[in-house]
Design an enzyme around this catalytic site. Structure first.
Site, short mmCIF file in Angstrom:
data_model
loop_
_atom_site.label_atom_id
_atom_site.label_comp_id
_atom_site.label_asym_id
_atom_site.label_seq_id
_atom_site.Cartn_x
_atom_site.Cartn_y
_atom_site.Cartn_z
N ASP A 131 -3.91 39.37 -46.28
CA ASP A 131 -4.18 37.98 -45.89
C ASP A 131 -3.44 37.61 -44.61
O ASP A 131 -3.69 36.57 -44.02
CB ASP A 131 -3.75 37.04 -47.03
CG ASP A 131 -4.13 35.59 -46.78
OD1 ASP A 131 -5.29 35.35 -46.41
OD2 ASP A 131 -3.26 34.71 -46.93
N GLU A 137 -1.86 37.08 -35.15
CA GLU A 137 -2.83 36.11 -35.66
C GLU A 137 -3.11 35.05 -34.61
O GLU A 137 -2.20 34.67 -33.86
CB GLU A 137 -2.30 35.46 -36.95
CG GLU A 137 -2.15 36.44 -38.10
CD GLU A 137 -1.69 35.76 -39.40
OE1 GLU A 137 -1.57 34.51 -39.42
OE2 GLU A 137 -1.46 36.48 -40.38
N HIS A 143 -5.55 34.43 -43.55
CA HIS A 143 -4.33 33.70 -43.91
C HIS A 143 -4.67 32.49 -44.79
O HIS A 143 -4.36 31.33 -44.48
CB HIS A 143 -3.58 33.23 -42.66
CG HIS A 143 -2.10 33.09 -42.87
ND1 HIS A 143 -1.16 33.42 -41.93
CD2 HIS A 143 -1.39 32.66 -43.94
CE1 HIS A 143 0.05 33.19 -42.40
NE2 HIS A 143 -0.07 32.71 -43.63
N GLY A 203 -3.52 32.06 -47.95
CA GLY A 203 -2.60 31.95 -49.07
C GLY A 203 -2.35 30.52 -49.54
O GLY A 203 -2.26 30.26 -50.74
#
Length: 529
Positions: free
Chosen positions: A257, A262, A280, A282
């Site tokens: 994830d 990024e 991402h 989460g």
């Protein structure tokens, strides 16, 4: 009436929290993306509520002439220049525990998807294929899950995994044996976890100590056919090494994830069939986003209306009347905790903090929190003076505080003792007239050393020539010495040198220092003063 700017998207409930508390709120959810407009208007506001889109840079802080508090709805504050905010007297708050359940659930979802190859099977079926025999999965029941980092989120993952009838191993230097028993996991060292785990999930912050914790070497030690899940931070796993292990079949699959870079719009792992990737996600549930938004609104409102400080990253929870006397001791306590934490390499089972003299009559709770922050921060980058006591409790650390009247030569002093499974290590300090922290004792050896941003700690046998050899080598390495402080137990016994230097040490420089004759240990220390 205080005025707050909300420059990122928060829920209507959070906006109403401000209004209900008598705070004027200006909701402009897209303003954070407009740097020039933010600079133009930020001077009007007492508070700023943000997520990740708003970047609170040096220019923004300089323009924020009335700003008193910044509240981040979430845990990460990489988008806020905290040192500059602190220097300007702006409180920076976050919401460290609002996303825990959501992130833990995402890790479990990724593990199950990986075990049954669900994303790839879905794509195949949508493409008009019916490859029932191709997607042979594995059960998680009776498999072994290895958790790297068993704090708040890791503990929730362990609980959910036990519900799936999995055996759970945990590697975490701060997890005590008693706490491990309480949450039903087996506390192990990293190599043991690697050798036994069928699935490995990471739940630790990214620090110098945890960077590439799953390196090429570590992955090579892992059980053949292991499956790896990372919903914590990019950089915990060596992505190149993971790609090679996936290609060779040593690692059966990975679910990620988070990524080193990024937004991750291109990554070699994307091309591998046995990898699941999400952007991402989460913390991306409606419940989590609502929780952190409401929490940050409540915290900002409380500070602006009553002066209450909660979940502050750069200031202890103390009243305005206490601050002038307590703040210097808070800095001393954090320095002592940091000193001990940076020297501790095994699991911390407890700490003891002793206050003697005038300091014992003050409110010591912020000092205890500061000392714990210093001790925990080398491995837990996101820890602060609010979260540190809870994190210590979650890991089963015993925290003992002792206050007593003056008995020695110092009007006030603090002693911080770290208790591990192997030993106890103590460091004591005081404040001199300048108000700067000073070390007065290390491991029972008396000395006097001002705490500076960069220091070299050396333990050695007290033999003639050692100081000369150390000083000569530092000169050869181009390391400038600001102060050189010494202490020893007795002639010919154990000795300590605390050297203030003008910068960081490389691993190679530290290795050469460690290799000097009679040196037992050499460590580079860094303090946030």
């Amino acid at each position: 009436m205080p005025k707050v700017l909300v420059s990122d998207k928060l829920s209507p409930t959070a906006v109403q929290v401000f209004k209900d508390n008598g705070v004027e709120v200006d909701y402009q959810p897209d303003l954070g993306k407009d740097k020039d407009k933010l600079l133009e208007v930020i001077g009007q506001y007492d508070g700023l509520a943000i997520r990740s889109a708003t970047k609170v840079t040096e220019k923004v802080i300089a323009a924020a002439t009335n700003l008193k508090v910044i509240g981040r709805a979430g845990i990460g504050v990489d988008n806020v220049d905290i040192p500059l905010a602190t220097k300007k007297g702006i409180i920076v708050m976050n919401t460290p525990f609002g996303n825990s359940i959501t992130t833990a659930e995402h890790a479990i979802s990724m593990m199950l998807s990986l075990a049954r190859q669900i994303p790839e099977a879905d794509a195949s079926t949508r493409a008009g294929k019916w490859e029932k025999n191709r997607f042979m999965g594995v059960e998680v029941t009776n498999k072994t899950l290895g958790i790297i980092g068993c704090g708040n989120i890791g503990t929730i993952v362990a609980d959910r995994a036990q519900g799936l009838k999995m055996r759970v191993l945990a590697f975490d230097p701060f997890l005590t044996a008693d706490r491990a028993v309480e949450i039903g996991v087996e506390k192990v060292e990293l190599d043991d976890l690697l050798a036994r785990a069928d699935f490995i999930t990471l739940h630790t912050p990214l620090t110098d100590q945890t960077r590439n914790v799953l390196s090429a070497e570590a992955i090579g030690k892992a059980k053949k056919g292991v499956r790896i899940i990372n919903c914590a931070r990019g950089g915990l796993v060596d992505e190149a090494a993971l790609a090679e292990a996936l290609k060779s079949g040593h690692v059966a699959g990975a679910a990620l994830d988070v990524f080193l870079e990024e937004p991750a719009t291109a990554n070699p792992l994307f091309d591998l069939p046995n990898v699941i990737c999400t952007p991402h996600l989460g913390a991306s549930t409606s419940e989590a986003q609502e929780n952190v938004a409401v929490q940050v609104a409540e915290q900002i409102s409380a500070y602006l209306m009553t002066g209450e400080i909660t979940n502050a990253l750069n200031f202890p929870s103390i009243s305005a009347e206490e601050a002038p006397r307590i703040t210097p001791f808070v800095k001393l306590a954090e320095a002592l905790g940091s000193f001990a934490g940076q020297l501790t390499e095994t699991s911390i089972t407890g700490v003891r903090i002793e206050f003697e003299g005038d300091v014992a009559d003050l409110n010591t709770r912020p000092m205890v929190a500061a000392a714990l922050t210093g001790a925990l921060k080398p491995l837990l980058a996101d820890v602060n003076m609010v979260s540190a006591p809870q994190i210590a409790k979650d890991r089963g650390m015993q925290v003992e505080t002792i206050t007593r009247e003056q008995q020695g030569a110092y009007d006030s002093y603090i002693r911080f003792t770290v208790i591990t499974e192997r030993q106890e290590r103590s460091v004591a300090g005081t404040l001199f007239a300048s108000g700067k922290p000073r070390i007065i004792q290390v491991k029972g050896i008396n000395m006097e050393a001002e705490v500076t941003p960069y220091m070299l700690y050396v333990t050695n046998l007290d033999k003639p020539g050692h100081i000369g050899r150390l000083g000569t080598l530092l000169g050869e390495l181009g390391i400038n010495i600001a102060n050189f402080n010494l202490g020893r137990t007795e002639q010919g016994g154990d000795a300590i040198a605390l050297v203030s230097i003008d910068g960081t040490l490389t691993d190679d420089q530290l290795s050469r220092i460690s290799a000097l004759e009679d040196v037992k240990q050499a460590k580079a220390l860094k303090f946030n003063l």
